[in-house]
Design a protein around this motif. Sequence first.
Motif, PDB file in Angstrom:
ATOM      1  N   PRO A   1       0.804  -1.229   0.000  1.00 28.97           N
ATOM      2  CA  PRO A   1       0.000   0.000   0.000  1.00 28.97           C
ATOM      3  C   PRO A   1       0.837   1.279   0.000  1.00 28.97           C
ATOM      4  CG  PRO A   1      -0.160  -1.134   2.118  1.00 28.97           C
ATOM      5  CD  PRO A   1       0.580  -2.043   1.190  1.00 28.97           C
ATOM      6  N   ASN A   2       2.083   1.188   0.419  1.00 24.95           N
ATOM      7  CA  ASN A   2       2.985   2.349   0.388  1.00 24.95           C
ATOM      8  C   ASN A   2       4.182   2.072  -0.511  1.00 24.95           C
ATOM      9  OD1 ASN A   2       1.450   3.822   2.346  1.00 24.95           O
ATOM     10  ND2 ASN A   2       2.276   2.442   3.886  1.00 24.95           N
ATOM     11  N   GLY A   3       4.021   1.123  -1.435  1.00 28.81           N
ATOM     12  CA  GLY A   3       5.145   0.650  -2.217  1.00 28.81           C
ATOM     13  C   GLY A   3       5.360   1.382  -3.524  1.00 28.81           C
ATOM     14  N   SER A   4       6.371   0.897  -4.236  1.00 30.05           N
ATOM     15  CA  SER A   4       6.752   1.448  -5.534  1.00 30.05           C
ATOM     16  C   SER A   4       7.346   0.300  -6.354  1.00 30.05           C
ATOM     17  CB  SER A   4       7.811   2.544  -5.337  1.00 30.05           C
ATOM     18  OG  SER A   4       9.006   1.951  -4.826  1.00 30.05           O
ATOM     19  N   PRO A   5       7.490   0.501  -7.661  1.00 28.81           N
ATOM     20  CA  PRO A   5       8.132  -0.545  -8.465  1.00 28.81           C
ATOM     21  C   PRO A   5       9.534  -0.899  -7.960  1.00 28.81           C
ATOM     22  CG  PRO A   5       7.022   1.021  -9.889  1.00 28.81           C
ATOM     23  CD  PRO A   5       6.971   1.576  -8.489  1.00 28.81           C
TER      24      PRO A   5
ATOM     25  N   GLU B   1      11.891  -6.442  -3.017  1.00 25.96           N
ATOM     26  CA  GLU B   1      11.192  -7.527  -2.328  1.00 25.96           C
ATOM     27  C   GLU B   1      11.342  -8.856  -3.072  1.00 25.96           C
ATOM     28  OE1 GLU B   1       8.791  -7.597   0.406  1.00 25.96           O
ATOM     29  OE2 GLU B   1       9.683  -5.714   1.034  1.00 25.96           O
ATOM     30  N   LEU B   2      11.359  -8.784  -4.400  1.00 26.64           N
ATOM     31  CA  LEU B   2      11.443  -9.998  -5.215  1.00 26.64           C
ATOM     32  C   LEU B   2      12.873 -10.219  -5.696  1.00 26.64           C
ATOM     33  CD1 LEU B   2       8.165  -9.575  -7.273  1.00 26.64           C
ATOM     34  CD2 LEU B   2       8.551 -11.066  -5.309  1.00 26.64           C
ATOM     35  N   ASN B   3      13.770 -10.326  -4.749  1.00 29.87           N
ATOM     36  CA  ASN B   3      15.174 -10.512  -5.111  1.00 29.87           C
ATOM     37  C   ASN B   3      15.433 -11.941  -5.574  1.00 29.87           C
ATOM     38  OD1 ASN B   3      15.704 -12.180  -2.766  1.00 29.87           O
ATOM     39  ND2 ASN B   3      15.713 -10.306  -1.563  1.00 29.87           N
ATOM     40  N   ARG B   4      16.596 -12.168  -6.107  1.00 33.53           N
ATOM     41  CA  ARG B   4      16.971 -13.464  -6.671  1.00 33.53           C
ATOM     42  C   ARG B   4      16.792 -14.610  -5.668  1.00 33.53           C
ATOM     43  NH1 ARG B   4      20.289 -14.754 -11.070  1.00 33.53           N
ATOM     44  NH2 ARG B   4      21.261 -16.801 -10.909  1.00 33.53           N
ATOM     45  N   ARG B   5      17.208 -14.385  -4.456  1.00 37.84           N
ATOM     46  CA  ARG B   5      17.107 -15.433  -3.418  1.00 37.84           C
ATOM     47  C   ARG B   5      15.651 -15.814  -3.168  1.00 37.84           C
ATOM     48  NH1 ARG B   5      18.304 -14.971   2.787  1.00 37.84           N
ATOM     49  NH2 ARG B   5      18.363 -17.178   3.315  1.00 37.84           N
ATOM     50  N   LYS B   6      14.768 -14.805  -3.066  1.00 39.69           N
ATOM     51  CA  LYS B   6      13.343 -15.044  -2.837  1.00 39.69           C
ATOM     52  C   LYS B   6      12.753 -15.864  -3.994  1.00 39.69           C
ATOM     53  CE  LYS B   6       9.137 -14.247  -1.186  1.00 39.69           C
ATOM     54  NZ  LYS B   6       8.636 -14.878   0.017  1.00 39.69           N
ATOM     55  N   LEU B   7      13.065 -15.484  -5.219  1.00 39.93           N
ATOM     56  CA  LEU B   7      12.533 -16.186  -6.378  1.00 39.93           C
ATOM     57  C   LEU B   7      13.047 -17.622  -6.439  1.00 39.93           C
ATOM     58  CD1 LEU B   7      12.697 -13.342  -9.056  1.00 39.93           C
ATOM     59  CD2 LEU B   7      10.823 -13.938  -7.508  1.00 39.93           C
ATOM     60  N   GLN B   8      14.306 -17.828  -6.095  1.00 37.91           N
ATOM     61  CA  GLN B   8      14.859 -19.182  -6.072  1.00 37.91           C
ATOM     62  C   GLN B   8      14.141 -20.048  -5.036  1.00 37.91           C
ATOM     63  OE1 GLN B   8      19.020 -18.166  -5.540  1.00 37.91           O
ATOM     64  NE2 GLN B   8      19.470 -18.631  -7.685  1.00 37.91           N
ATOM     65  N   ARG B   9      13.785 -19.460  -3.899  1.00 38.00           N
ATOM     66  CA  ARG B   9      13.061 -20.212  -2.857  1.00 38.00           C
ATOM     67  C   ARG B   9      11.665 -20.610  -3.347  1.00 38.00           C
ATOM     68  NH1 ARG B   9      14.144 -17.666   2.988  1.00 38.00           N
ATOM     69  NH2 ARG B   9      14.677 -19.769   3.584  1.00 38.00           N
ATOM     70  N   ILE B  10      11.021 -19.727  -4.081  1.00 38.36           N
ATOM     71  CA  ILE B  10       9.702 -20.036  -4.637  1.00 38.36           C
ATOM     72  C   ILE B  10       9.816 -21.204  -5.620  1.00 38.36           C
ATOM     73  CG2 ILE B  10       7.820 -19.171  -6.099  1.00 38.36           C
ATOM     74  CD1 ILE B  10       8.433 -16.368  -4.832  1.00 38.36           C
ATOM     75  N   VAL B  11      10.794 -21.142  -6.497  1.00 37.35           N
ATOM     76  CA  VAL B  11      10.988 -22.216  -7.477  1.00 37.35           C
ATOM     77  C   VAL B  11      11.280 -23.536  -6.763  1.00 37.35           C
ATOM     78  CG1 VAL B  11      12.488 -23.053  -9.334  1.00 37.35           C
ATOM     79  CG2 VAL B  11      11.657 -20.695  -9.360  1.00 37.35           C
TER      80      VAL B  11
ATOM     81  N   ASP C   1      -2.668  -3.239  -4.076  1.00 37.74           N
ATOM     82  CA  ASP C   1      -2.776  -1.872  -3.535  1.00 37.74           C
ATOM     83  C   ASP C   1      -1.499  -1.038  -3.639  1.00 37.74           C
ATOM     84  OD1 ASP C   1      -5.417  -2.425  -2.877  1.00 37.74           O
ATOM     85  OD2 ASP C   1      -4.918  -3.098  -0.850  1.00 37.74           O
ATOM     86  N   MET C   2      -0.716  -1.213  -4.701  1.00 39.16           N
ATOM     87  CA  MET C   2       0.465  -0.365  -4.876  1.00 39.16           C
ATOM     88  C   MET C   2       0.030   0.944  -5.549  1.00 39.16           C
ATOM     89  SD  MET C   2       4.268  -1.247  -6.353  1.00 39.16           S
ATOM     90  CE  MET C   2       3.847  -1.508  -8.061  1.00 39.16           C
ATOM     91  N   PRO C   3       0.408   2.081  -4.965  1.00 43.66           N
ATOM     92  CA  PRO C   3      -0.005   3.368  -5.531  1.00 43.66           C
ATOM     93  C   PRO C   3       0.364   3.502  -7.009  1.00 43.66           C
ATOM     94  CG  PRO C   3       1.041   3.681  -3.388  1.00 43.66           C
ATOM     95  CD  PRO C   3       1.237   2.228  -3.762  1.00 43.66           C
ATOM     96  N   GLY C   4      -0.583   4.004  -7.791  1.00 43.71           N
ATOM     97  CA  GLY C   4      -0.345   4.228  -9.207  1.00 43.71           C
ATOM     98  C   GLY C   4      -0.638   3.015 -10.082  1.00 43.71           C
ATOM     99  N   TYR C   5      -1.055   1.920  -9.487  1.00 46.96           N
ATOM    100  CA  TYR C   5      -1.357   0.693 -10.222  1.00 46.96           C
ATOM    101  C   TYR C   5      -2.761   0.233  -9.870  1.00 46.96           C
ATOM    102  CZ  TYR C   5       3.525   0.400 -11.574  1.00 46.96           C
ATOM    103  OH  TYR C   5       4.749   0.672 -12.119  1.00 46.96           O
ATOM    104  N   PRO C   6      -3.331  -0.674 -10.681  1.00 44.15           N
ATOM    105  CA  PRO C   6      -4.646  -1.210 -10.308  1.00 44.15           C
ATOM    106  C   PRO C   6      -4.588  -1.847  -8.917  1.00 44.15           C
ATOM    107  CG  PRO C   6      -4.035  -1.905 -12.528  1.00 44.15           C
ATOM    108  CD  PRO C   6      -2.830  -1.239 -11.928  1.00 44.15           C
ATOM    109  N   ASP C   7      -5.747  -1.926  -8.255  1.00 44.43           N
ATOM    110  CA  ASP C   7      -5.790  -2.525  -6.910  1.00 44.43           C
ATOM    111  C   ASP C   7      -5.188  -3.919  -6.896  1.00 44.43           C
ATOM    112  OD1 ASP C   7      -7.005  -0.263  -5.987  1.00 44.43           O
ATOM    113  OD2 ASP C   7      -9.017  -1.129  -5.873  1.00 44.43           O
ATOM    114  N   VAL C   8      -5.441  -4.664  -7.964  1.00 46.63           N
ATOM    115  CA  VAL C   8      -4.854  -5.991  -8.130  1.00 46.63           C
ATOM    116  C   VAL C   8      -4.079  -5.953  -9.447  1.00 46.63           C
ATOM    117  CG1 VAL C   8      -5.298  -8.457  -8.396  1.00 46.63           C
ATOM    118  CG2 VAL C   8      -6.757  -7.101  -6.891  1.00 46.63           C
ATOM    119  N   TYR C   9      -2.766  -5.956  -9.344  1.00 49.88           N
ATOM    120  CA  TYR C   9      -1.895  -5.870 -10.520  1.00 49.88           C
ATOM    121  C   TYR C   9      -1.255  -7.239 -10.728  1.00 49.88           C
ATOM    122  CZ  TYR C   9       1.812  -4.118 -13.597  1.00 49.88           C
ATOM    123  OH  TYR C   9       2.663  -3.912 -14.657  1.00 49.88           O
TER     124      TYR C   9
END
Length: 120
Positions: free
Chosen positions: A56-60, A66-76, A102-110
């Motif tokens: 809600p207070n985020g940005s690209p 938040e979606l760093n390489r380590r996080k993505l590797q854990r998801i995979v 809810d990221m400002p400037g984007y649709p509620d669900v992006y």
Amino acid sequence: MNTKITGNAGESKAADYLIAQGFSIIERNFRTNGGEIDIIAGKDNVLVFVEVKSLPNGSPELLQTELNRRKLQRIVKSSKCFLLKHRQYSNSYVRYDVIVIDMPGYPDVYHIENAFTELL
């Protein structure tokens, strides 16, 4: 509102969105020793592993952090554990999506389809 409440509300909003798009929710909060997948959804022959970010207070830029390489590797890695336990999905096309809530400037669900691949 604390981050757990915000996160749970965001995941519910994302699940509702996916259902409205014709997906079935197979599992939520699938946990392994190596990580967690927020939502696993299916539609036709596509199995989607979804990472949900409530910002809600985020940005690209914050999203990218938040979606760093380590996080993505854990998801995979976690998705592979799911597929080993649930062989009925072995012939499905696998996709990794990100849903930003809810990221400002984007649709509620992006919804970002094919946000990343396992070739990290």
